[in-house]
Scaffold this active site. Structure first.
Site, PDB file in Angstrom:
ATOM      1  N   ARG A 161       0.853  -1.190   0.000  1.00 46.49           N
ATOM      2  CA  ARG A 161       0.000   0.000   0.000  1.00 46.49           C
ATOM      3  C   ARG A 161       0.893   1.245   0.000  1.00 46.49           C
ATOM      4  O   ARG A 161       1.497   1.580   1.016  1.00 46.49           O
ATOM      5  CB  ARG A 161      -0.940   0.019   1.200  1.00 46.49           C
ATOM      6  CG  ARG A 161      -1.775   1.300   1.262  1.00 46.49           C
ATOM      7  CD  ARG A 161      -3.015   1.201   2.130  1.00 46.49           C
ATOM      8  NE  ARG A 161      -2.758   1.072   3.547  1.00 46.49           N
ATOM      9  CZ  ARG A 161      -3.676   1.205   4.499  1.00 46.49           C
ATOM     10  NH1 ARG A 161      -4.931   1.474   4.160  1.00 46.49           N
ATOM     11  NH2 ARG A 161      -3.368   1.059   5.767  1.00 46.49           N
ATOM     12  N   ASP A 445      -4.136   3.338  14.038  1.00 47.40           N
ATOM     13  CA  ASP A 445      -3.309   3.893  12.978  1.00 47.40           C
ATOM     14  C   ASP A 445      -3.825   5.277  12.624  1.00 47.40           C
ATOM     15  O   ASP A 445      -4.671   5.835  13.344  1.00 47.40           O
ATOM     16  CB  ASP A 445      -3.247   2.964  11.762  1.00 47.40           C
ATOM     17  CG  ASP A 445      -4.592   2.789  11.067  1.00 47.40           C
ATOM     18  OD1 ASP A 445      -5.560   3.510  11.402  1.00 47.40           O
ATOM     19  OD2 ASP A 445      -4.682   1.937  10.164  1.00 47.40           O
TER      20      ASP A 445
END
Length: 529
Positions: A161, A445
């Site tokens: 990613r 996160d």
């Protein structure tokens, strides 16, 4: 190199990644595509101004022909991406790389985005770790423990990613401008690892974050075509799964698949960023788009059910994988009672996804892989996926996706305090180089931190009253709670006064300033060396 300047230090082995040839490759991508990237970011701002002025999201009339054309399909699943029943996510540090590949999951999302703090050493070090993993030379030792890849075993398929279109890399300048973080992360991995993956019978695979329109997907597809051309790789070798994690993207799922169809590996329900995007896009619209505190918003809320069911229906209609959302719980070996309750919630979540037709789902910790695997094994059996479940019973309207006000739950002082506490703790971790922080038995996160600070901003700027105390959420109230929560954190072992001072200042900026900062990682990155 001509026109390319590296301002970050060249640490040990960085020359293996930042070769003249690799830099020439990423510089070509930057020069050819950065202008379009900037135009699309401005288009996001134009749409935000419309939404703030009272407009609503809807399915696009100009692309209706794409949605109504039943003839097109995405490419067939690529090797290593046929069976994706369990995917583990995490940053590309050395220990996580080994643990994720050894975890028993089918796929590892190697994250340069929300779970990675973009310190220069993390960005380039992560590329080294992926290269070493594919060469099977990676190892790691800490605290007397040694970590190595399991020999002669099938490891999780790596899916990288890269950073979102909005992020830049300040340590590499091309013609005097900061390099696109997206193009850098993608380009370095492609240059060094694409052929390594092909030699292993797989390929260069990606997760694409934060997109808000099919035009942004079109840009990625054009980047893919050009990159394959430059490297002499067959067109269509790259495969990409798009995270549907912004509110606008939920209204363009089919168009996004269409733009990437020769490179598409499906869609993912990025639930945490999706909640953040709901708040961000309609932050000034009062109670119409007001969510209760983050810990009580579940996937059974009507607007979230509409989003996930539409995603499965859309993917399977076009022959694409539908991947479920993150289980962020971190198992605790010290509190079995808390553990048992949380693990049961994880099981229920994965059971709902598998029964809805998802082909796989995410976990954040290796200990959750067996639970997710067991649940999806129970539905899939020997089948690799559920692409044959077309979910033709699903009929989701724009009104269903926009039905935020039907979400049950309250806004309490405890919820406000939790947002402040988690927001500050996460920012301290991020500024210190850790983008995946274990806080109160959850893996937080950037996406979950965004929910924390954006909810506080929304509550303050819309004069929301707490359901339990009746107090109005004001800047003064939040600032008082900030000081009280910081005092609690200060009493804990290992407290860093300087780091938490910076984190607190940053949290106040992104949660309380009159101007809403688009992403908290933007001002945070400016505070990072």
């Amino acid at each position: 190199m001509d026109g390319v300047e590296i301002t970050g230090p060249l640490l040990t082995r960085f020359d293996e990644i930042l070769t003249p040839e690799a830099l020439a490759f990423v510089a070509t991508l930057q020069r050819e595509f950065n202008g379009r990237r900037l135009e699309l970011l401005e288009a996001r701002q134009a749409r935000q101004r419309e939404l703030s002025a009272g407009a609503n999201l809807d399915f696009l009339p100009e692309t209706k022909h794409i949605r109504e054309d039943d003839s097109w399909r995405v490419a067939d699943p690529a090797p290593g991406l046929v069976d994706r029943r369990v995917e583990i996510t995490g940053p590309t540090d050395r220990k996580m790389t080994i643990n994720a590949l050894n975890s028993g999951a089918k796929v590892w999302l190697a994250d340069f985005e929300d779970a990675l703090s973009p310190l220069w050493e993390n960005v380039i070090g992560g590329q080294l770790n992926l290269k070493d993993a594919l060469d099977r030379t990676i190892d790691f030792e800490t605290g007397g423990k040694s970590y190595r890849l399991r020999p002669d075993e099938e490891l999780a398929t790596i899916v990288v990613r890269p950073r979102g279109w909005h992020l830049e890399e300040k340590h590499i300048l091309v013609d005097g401008a900061k390099m696109s973080g997206s193009l850098l992360d993608f380009g370095l991995y492609m240059f060094h690892c694409a052929k390594r993956q092909l030699d292993k019978g797989k390929g260069p695979y990606f997760y694409l974050p934060k997109m808000e329109s099919h035009l942004e997907a079109r840009l990625w597809n054009d980047v893919f075509v050009r990159a394959q051309e430059l490297l002499g790789i067959s067109r269509g070798t790259i495969r990409a799964t798009v995270l549907i994690e912004t509110y606008p993207a939920a209204f363009e799922m089919e168009e996004i698949l269409y733009e990437l169809r020769e490179h598409s590996a499906g869609l993912n329900a990025g639930r945490w960023d999706y909640l953040f995007s709901v708040i961000k896009k309609f932050r000034t619209r009062g109670r119409e788009f007001l969510l209760p505190e983050r810990n009580v918003v579940t996937m059974t809320a009507p607007f979230m059910r509409a989003y996930t069911e539409l995603l499965v229906r859309t993917c399977h209609k076009r022959g694409a994988h539908a991947i479920g959302g993150m289980a962020a719980f971190i198992p605790s070996r010290r509190n079995p009672e808390v553990n048992a309750v949380a693990l049961e919630k994880v099981r229920q979540d994965k059971t709902r996804e598998s029964n809805d037709g998802f082909d796989g789902s995410w976990v954040a910790h290796p200990d959750l892989v067996p639970i997710c695997m067991e649940v999806f094994d129970g539905v899939l059996g020997d089948k690799p996926n559920q692409l044959d479940r077309l979910r033709e019973d699903v009929n989701v309207t724009a009104a269903d996706l926009l039905n935020v006000s039907a979400t049950p739950g309250n806004i309490t002082e405890a919820g406000l305090r939790n947002n402040v506490d988690v927001g500050i703790r996460y920012l301290a971790a991020w500024l210190g180089g850790n983008g995946a922080a274990a806080i109160h038995n959850l893996m937080e996160d950037a996406a979950t931190a965004e929910i924390c600070r954006s909810q506080v901003w929304q509550w303050v700027h819309n004069g929301i009253k707490l359901d339990d105390t009746g107090a109005t959420v004001t800047k003064d109230l939040v600032e008082r709670i900030v000081e009280e929560e910081l005092a609690n954190i200060r009493s804990e072992p290992g407290f860093d006064e300087d780091l938490y001072g910076k984190a607190t200042e940053l949290f106040k900026e992104v949660a309380l300033d009159d101007d809403f900062v688009e992403f908290l990682t933007l001002p945070a990155y400016e505070r990072m060396p």
